[in-house]
Design a protein around this motif. Structure first.
Motif, PDB file in Angstrom:
ATOM      1  N   MET A   1       0.835  -1.195   0.000  1.00 58.30           N
ATOM      2  CA  MET A   1       0.000   0.000   0.000  1.00 58.30           C
ATOM      3  C   MET A   1       0.871   1.245   0.000  1.00 58.30           C
ATOM      4  N   ILE A   2       0.243   2.380  -0.270  1.00 55.07           N
ATOM      5  CA  ILE A   2       0.984   3.633  -0.277  1.00 55.07           C
ATOM      6  C   ILE A   2       0.418   4.555   0.779  1.00 55.07           C
ATOM      7  N   GLY A   3       1.230   5.491   1.216  1.00 51.50           N
ATOM      8  CA  GLY A   3       0.796   6.417   2.247  1.00 51.50           C
ATOM      9  C   GLY A   3      -0.032   7.552   1.701  1.00 51.50           C
ATOM     10  N   ALA A   4      -0.518   8.370   2.617  1.00 53.16           N
ATOM     11  CA  ALA A   4      -1.355   9.501   2.227  1.00 53.16           C
ATOM     12  C   ALA A   4      -0.508  10.606   1.605  1.00 53.16           C
ATOM     13  N   ALA A   5      -1.073  11.248   0.611  1.00 50.92           N
ATOM     14  CA  ALA A   5      -0.399  12.376  -0.028  1.00 50.92           C
ATOM     15  C   ALA A   5      -0.918  13.679   0.570  1.00 50.92           C
ATOM     16  N   SER A   6      -0.135  14.713   0.440  1.00 49.38           N
ATOM     17  CA  SER A   6      -0.577  16.022   0.909  1.00 49.38           C
ATOM     18  C   SER A   6      -1.615  16.584  -0.051  1.00 49.38           C
ATOM     19  N   PRO A   7      -2.668  17.227   0.473  1.00 45.01           N
ATOM     20  CA  PRO A   7      -3.652  17.844  -0.413  1.00 45.01           C
ATOM     21  C   PRO A   7      -2.997  18.856  -1.338  1.00 45.01           C
ATOM     22  N   SER A   8      -3.443  18.877  -2.572  1.00 43.12           N
ATOM     23  CA  SER A   8      -2.879  19.793  -3.559  1.00 43.12           C
ATOM     24  C   SER A   8      -3.991  20.605  -4.194  1.00 43.12           C
ATOM     25  N   PRO A   9      -3.826  21.928  -4.278  1.00 42.64           N
ATOM     26  CA  PRO A   9      -4.859  22.741  -4.925  1.00 42.64           C
ATOM     27  C   PRO A   9      -5.049  22.398  -6.390  1.00 42.64           C
ATOM     28  N   ALA A  10      -4.049  21.719  -6.990  1.00 40.98           N
ATOM     29  CA  ALA A  10      -4.163  21.344  -8.403  1.00 40.98           C
ATOM     30  C   ALA A  10      -4.923  20.033  -8.584  1.00 40.98           C
ATOM     31  N   SER A  11      -5.187  19.319  -7.487  1.00 43.14           N
ATOM     32  CA  SER A  11      -5.882  18.046  -7.590  1.00 43.14           C
ATOM     33  C   SER A  11      -7.361  18.279  -7.865  1.00 43.14           C
ATOM     34  N   PRO A  12      -7.948  17.558  -8.801  1.00 45.77           N
ATOM     35  CA  PRO A  12      -9.381  17.715  -9.043  1.00 45.77           C
ATOM     36  C   PRO A  12     -10.193  17.419  -7.787  1.00 45.77           C
ATOM     37  N   ARG A  13     -11.220  18.221  -7.579  1.00 41.12           N
ATOM     38  CA  ARG A  13     -12.141  17.981  -6.463  1.00 41.12           C
ATOM     39  C   ARG A  13     -13.118  16.892  -6.886  1.00 41.12           C
ATOM     40  N   ILE A  14     -13.367  15.956  -5.997  1.00 41.72           N
ATOM     41  CA  ILE A  14     -14.144  14.769  -6.334  1.00 41.72           C
ATOM     42  C   ILE A  14     -15.405  14.697  -5.482  1.00 41.72           C
ATOM     43  N   ALA A  15     -16.537  14.471  -6.131  1.00 46.30           N
ATOM     44  CA  ALA A  15     -17.794  14.185  -5.446  1.00 46.30           C
ATOM     45  C   ALA A  15     -18.136  12.728  -5.685  1.00 46.30           C
ATOM     46  N   VAL A  16     -18.322  11.988  -4.620  1.00 43.62           N
ATOM     47  CA  VAL A  16     -18.703  10.584  -4.706  1.00 43.62           C
ATOM     48  C   VAL A  16     -20.201  10.483  -4.449  1.00 43.62           C
ATOM     49  N   LEU A  17     -20.936   9.981  -5.433  1.00 48.66           N
ATOM     50  CA  LEU A  17     -22.366   9.752  -5.267  1.00 48.66           C
ATOM     51  C   LEU A  17     -22.571   8.270  -4.976  1.00 48.66           C
ATOM     52  N   GLY A  18     -22.918   7.978  -3.741  1.00 50.97           N
ATOM     53  CA  GLY A  18     -23.085   6.590  -3.323  1.00 50.97           C
ATOM     54  C   GLY A  18     -22.313   6.337  -2.056  1.00 50.97           C
ATOM     55  N   ALA A  19     -23.012   5.909  -1.007  1.00 52.75           N
ATOM     56  CA  ALA A  19     -22.370   5.701   0.291  1.00 52.75           C
ATOM     57  C   ALA A  19     -22.513   4.257   0.752  1.00 52.75           C
ATOM     58  N   GLY A  20     -22.552   3.329  -0.205  1.00 55.03           N
ATOM     59  CA  GLY A  20     -22.632   1.910   0.139  1.00 55.03           C
ATOM     60  C   GLY A  20     -21.261   1.352   0.432  1.00 55.03           C
ATOM     61  N   HIS A  21     -20.816   0.370  -0.353  1.00 58.55           N
ATOM     62  CA  HIS A  21     -19.477  -0.201  -0.169  1.00 58.55           C
ATOM     63  C   HIS A  21     -18.461   0.470  -1.084  1.00 58.55           C
ATOM     64  N   VAL A  22     -18.826   0.643  -2.360  1.00 61.88           N
ATOM     65  CA  VAL A  22     -17.865   1.127  -3.357  1.00 61.88           C
ATOM     66  C   VAL A  22     -17.539   2.602  -3.151  1.00 61.88           C
ATOM     67  N   GLY A  23     -18.557   3.436  -2.965  1.00 57.47           N
ATOM     68  CA  GLY A  23     -18.337   4.868  -2.834  1.00 57.47           C
ATOM     69  C   GLY A  23     -17.358   5.229  -1.731  1.00 57.47           C
ATOM     70  N   PRO A  24     -17.555   4.744  -0.502  1.00 60.07           N
ATOM     71  CA  PRO A  24     -16.589   5.067   0.554  1.00 60.07           C
ATOM     72  C   PRO A  24     -15.178   4.579   0.268  1.00 60.07           C
ATOM     73  N   ALA A  25     -15.041   3.411  -0.371  1.00 63.99           N
ATOM     74  CA  ALA A  25     -13.699   2.918  -0.704  1.00 63.99           C
ATOM     75  C   ALA A  25     -13.013   3.870  -1.683  1.00 63.99           C
ATOM     76  N   ILE A  26     -13.744   4.321  -2.700  1.00 61.01           N
ATOM     77  CA  ILE A  26     -13.182   5.283  -3.647  1.00 61.01           C
ATOM     78  C   ILE A  26     -12.827   6.575  -2.936  1.00 61.01           C
ATOM     79  N   ALA A  27     -13.711   7.026  -2.054  1.00 54.22           N
ATOM     80  CA  ALA A  27     -13.443   8.259  -1.317  1.00 54.22           C
ATOM     81  C   ALA A  27     -12.170   8.143  -0.487  1.00 54.22           C
ATOM     82  N   ARG A  28     -11.990   7.014   0.174  1.00 58.62           N
ATOM     83  CA  ARG A  28     -10.796   6.849   1.027  1.00 58.62           C
ATOM     84  C   ARG A  28      -9.505   6.916   0.217  1.00 58.62           C
ATOM     85  N   VAL A  29      -9.459   6.197  -0.904  1.00 59.30           N
ATOM     86  CA  VAL A  29      -8.211   6.198  -1.671  1.00 59.30           C
ATOM     87  C   VAL A  29      -7.982   7.550  -2.341  1.00 59.30           C
TER      88      VAL A  29
END
Length: 221
Positions: free
Chosen positions: A1-29
């Protein structure tokens, strides 16, 4: 696994629609890769605030319309049977990543997705004509998505496919996938994304870049 990266203002902002199993996993990574992430379910964000704080620390639960309005990328991770009533206006003008799968043994028969002429993401695009749809993250299990991340250059780094009709959109999404911890194989049409679907050569397979490319195009091996 890899560690957490520092937030970057150049990183696209992401909205995850769905709070079941898949959505939270995508949000975490995505958070670990340095993205600002919001997450939405079908109703009041207060209803998922507690579980979000536990399962997706760092993600902000919001109403779907508010989350989408502020996002550069929308991860569509709702249960597939709810897509028939999904409001296309919610994501009009947005880059939408379709992470869903049509799998009748699991979902039951969904008439909307029964057209054999089109892959499931092509059907999603037809229903979202004012959005730009890219297909990825559907062919890996949500547990594996977190566990199999590796830094660039790692001999254990796996690959994921990214398919879409808009090359610029594919490039943006592929960059996110690579930041998360995967190499990418980019396919130049949403139709080609049918290779990622259940029953396809890479669905559910953990493959390194060369293996992934050969699985998609065995004749070139």
């Amino acid at each position: 696994m890899i560690g957490a990266a520092s937030p970057s203002p150049a990183s696209p902002r992401i909205a995850v629609l769905g709070a079941g199993h898949v959505g939270p996993a995508i949000a975490r990574v995505a958070i670990a890769a340095g993205h600002q992430v919001t997450i939405s379910a079908s109703g009041d964000p207060e209803e998922i605030a507690l579980i979000t704080g536990v399962l997706v620390p760092g993600a902000e639960p919001r109403w779907a319309a508010d989350a989408v309005a502020d996002a550069d990328i929308v991860m569509l991770s709702i249960p597939l049977h709810r897509f028939a009533t999904f409001d296309p206006a919610l994501v009009a003008g947005k880059l939408v990543v379709d992470t869903m799968n049509y799998w009748p043994p699991v979902d039951g028969v969904q008439e909307l997705f029964e057209d054999p002429r089109h892959g499931s993401s092509e059907i999603v695009q037809r229903r979202l004509p004012r959005s730009t749809v890219v297909k990825t993250l559907n062919h890996i299990g949500y547990h594996e998505l977190e566990e199999e991340r590796r830094p660039p250059g790692s001999p254990e780094r796996h690959a994921l496919g990214v398919a879409g009709d808009d090359p610029a959109a594919v490039a943006v999404v592929a960059d996110v996938v690579e930041r998360i911890g995967y190499d990418t194989v980019r396919l130049a049409s949403l139709a080609a994304g049918r290779l990622f679907q259940p029953g396809g050569p890479v669905f559910g397979a953990s493959l390194r870049l060369g293996e992934f490319e050969r699985a998609l195009n065995p004749e070139a091996a």
